[in-house]
Design an enzyme around this catalytic site. Structure first.
Site, PDB file in Angstrom:
ATOM      1  N   GLY A  34       0.814  -1.214   0.000  1.00  0.00           N
ATOM      2  CA  GLY A  34       0.000   0.000   0.000  1.00  0.00           C
ATOM      3  C   GLY A  34       0.844   1.258   0.000  1.00  0.00           C
ATOM      4  CG  HIS A  40       3.169   0.788  -5.487  1.00  0.00           C
ATOM      5  ND1 HIS A  40       3.351   1.841  -4.634  1.00  0.00           N
ATOM      6  CD2 HIS A  40       3.760  -0.275  -4.890  1.00  0.00           C
ATOM      7  CE1 HIS A  40       4.012   1.433  -3.549  1.00  0.00           C
ATOM      8  NE2 HIS A  40       4.277   0.152  -3.680  1.00  0.00           N
ATOM      9  N   GLY A 151       9.149  -5.046  -8.526  1.00  0.00           N
ATOM     10  CA  GLY A 151      10.015  -3.949  -8.930  1.00  0.00           C
ATOM     11  C   GLY A 151      11.489  -4.316  -8.776  1.00  0.00           C
TER      12      GLY A 151
HETATM   13  P1  AMP Z   1       6.125  -2.186  -1.577  1.00  0.00           P
HETATM   14  O1  AMP Z   1       4.722  -1.705  -1.487  1.00  0.00           O
HETATM   15  O2  AMP Z   1       7.134  -1.135  -1.252  1.00  0.00           O
HETATM   16  O3  AMP Z   1       6.351  -3.501  -0.892  1.00  0.00           O
HETATM   17  O4  AMP Z   1       6.388  -2.471  -3.112  1.00  0.00           O
HETATM   18  C1  AMP Z   1       5.530  -3.290  -3.861  1.00  0.00           C
HETATM   19  C2  AMP Z   1       6.161  -3.569  -5.192  1.00  0.00           C
HETATM   20  O5  AMP Z   1       6.412  -2.346  -5.860  1.00  0.00           O
HETATM   21  C3  AMP Z   1       7.510  -4.284  -5.070  1.00  0.00           C
HETATM   22  O6  AMP Z   1       7.623  -5.252  -6.095  1.00  0.00           O
HETATM   23  C4  AMP Z   1       8.487  -3.172  -5.252  1.00  0.00           C
HETATM   24  O7  AMP Z   1       9.736  -3.597  -5.769  1.00  0.00           O
HETATM   25  C5  AMP Z   1       7.763  -2.306  -6.266  1.00  0.00           C
HETATM   26  N1  AMP Z   1       8.287  -0.935  -6.227  1.00  0.00           N
HETATM   27  C6  AMP Z   1       8.437  -0.153  -5.132  1.00  0.00           C
HETATM   28  N2  AMP Z   1       9.002   1.027  -5.482  1.00  0.00           N
HETATM   29  C7  AMP Z   1       9.213   0.965  -6.817  1.00  0.00           C
HETATM   30  C8  AMP Z   1       9.783   1.865  -7.779  1.00  0.00           C
HETATM   31  N3  AMP Z   1      10.254   3.056  -7.425  1.00  0.00           N
HETATM   32  N4  AMP Z   1       9.841   1.457  -9.060  1.00  0.00           N
HETATM   33  C9  AMP Z   1       9.381   0.228  -9.426  1.00  0.00           C
HETATM   34  N5  AMP Z   1       8.838  -0.642  -8.579  1.00  0.00           N
HETATM   35  C10 AMP Z   1       8.755  -0.294  -7.295  1.00  0.00           C
END
Ligand code: AMP
Length: 282
Positions: A34, A40, A151
């Site tokens: 979230g 995202h 990501g």
């Molecule tokens: P999180 O909500 O931070 O756990 O991230 C969820 C997904 O979004 C994970 O696969 C992360 O690697 C990806 N993600 C987070 N930040 C970025 C970004 N700046 N660029 C690309 N993907 C991202």
């Protein structure tokens, strides 16, 4: 008409919500915690290009936080997230309660090795990849996606999940998505919200240093001295460096010379109370 994703909170209603899509074709899952940002959204759009139905999970996973980490204060913004997910016409939002994910008596954990023991994030967050692998394995069996988007921002995580899917013969294709950045190079992260104004100004040093280091390694400078110089630059901006390393892009094994592989540079450093990570290809 305004689009409203279907929000489901129990595994049985999730199964009911997805049964028609499994019959109809592809499902892509975007696992998140979230506090959604453009990173995202990029994952969601990539998911949409591959699959007819897009499922976004929102779950701040207690199992991947150590007691001293920011589980309690991690940003939770369900209403704002729903506005983003509605605008993206996401089909299903899987937002389980902690009880739905880890019911009373839950007693099984995935123990990833290989990339999960590379001595990078795992050296500073020893519980982290066990928690991630366990929840991601559960998300995969709950949603049964054909594709799952991750990501490159969390590069070691991407390697660990890819390896887990392969090792366990999970019928899902893991898709890595390049890091989305601010104009000044800072990788988007929900944790950037923790930065003070002065920290925010200094934060792009991480990416700038990675870029210079990658160029220097490509130009033939010895990896070790490039890393020492990079570390000094990051410290000068006020960071406390957890690691700055050159690793094999696939195995994450240490790299000594440029010929040892495709190289990935990975960094983690604290600026005040905020721990930031980043990485780039050489
Ligand atoms: P999180 O909500 O931070 O756990 O991230 C969820 C997904 O979004 C994970 O696969 C992360 O690697 C990806 N993600 C987070 N930040 C970025 C970004 N700046 N660029 C690309 N993907 C991202």
């Amino acid at each position: 008409m305004v689009w409203r994703p279907q929000v489901v909170r129990t595994v049985s209603s999730l199964r009911r919500a997805l049964a028609p899509s499994h019959k109809a074709g592809n499902v892509a899952l975007v696992p998140t915690m979230g506090a959604l940002h453009r990173g995202h959204v990029t994952l969601i759009r990539q998911a949409r290009r591959r699959a007819r139905r897009v499922v976004v999970s929102i779950f701040v996973n207690p199992a991947q936080f150590a007691p001293h980490e920011d589980f309690g204060s991690y940003p939770r913004r369900f209403a704002e997230d729903m506005a983003v997910l509605s605008a993206e016409k996401v089909d299903v939002v899987w937002a389980p309660t902690p009880q739905a994910m880890y019911p009373e008596g839950f007693a099984t954990r995935i123990a990833p090795e290989g990339a999960a023991k590379a001595g990078l994030e795992d050296a500073f967050r020893p519980h982290f990849f066990g928690g991630v692998a366990t929840v991601v394995a559960k998300l995969f069996t709950q949603v049964e996606p054909d594709f799952a988007m991750f990501g490159e921002k969390d590069y070691q995580q991407l390697r660990v999940v890819t390896q887990m899917a392969k090792d366990l013969d999970l019928a899902v294709k893991i898709v890595g998505v390049p890091t989305v950045r601010e104009k000044d190079g800072l990788a988007l992260s929900s944790r950037n919200a923790y930065l003070s104004e002065s920290e925010r100004e200094r934060a792009p040093t991480l990416y700038r240093t990675l870029k210079t280091a990658a160029a220097d390694i490509k130009a033939g400078e010895p990896i070790e001295s490039v890393l020492v110089a990079g570390r000094a630059k990051i410290e000068l901006a006020g960071f406390i460096v957890d690691y700055l390393e050159a690793r094999h892009a696939r195995t994450l094994a240490p790299i000594l010379t440029r010929n040892d592989g495709p190289i990935r540079l990975l960094v983690a450093a604290k600026l005040g109370k905020t721990r930031l990570i980043d990485n780039i290809a050489v």
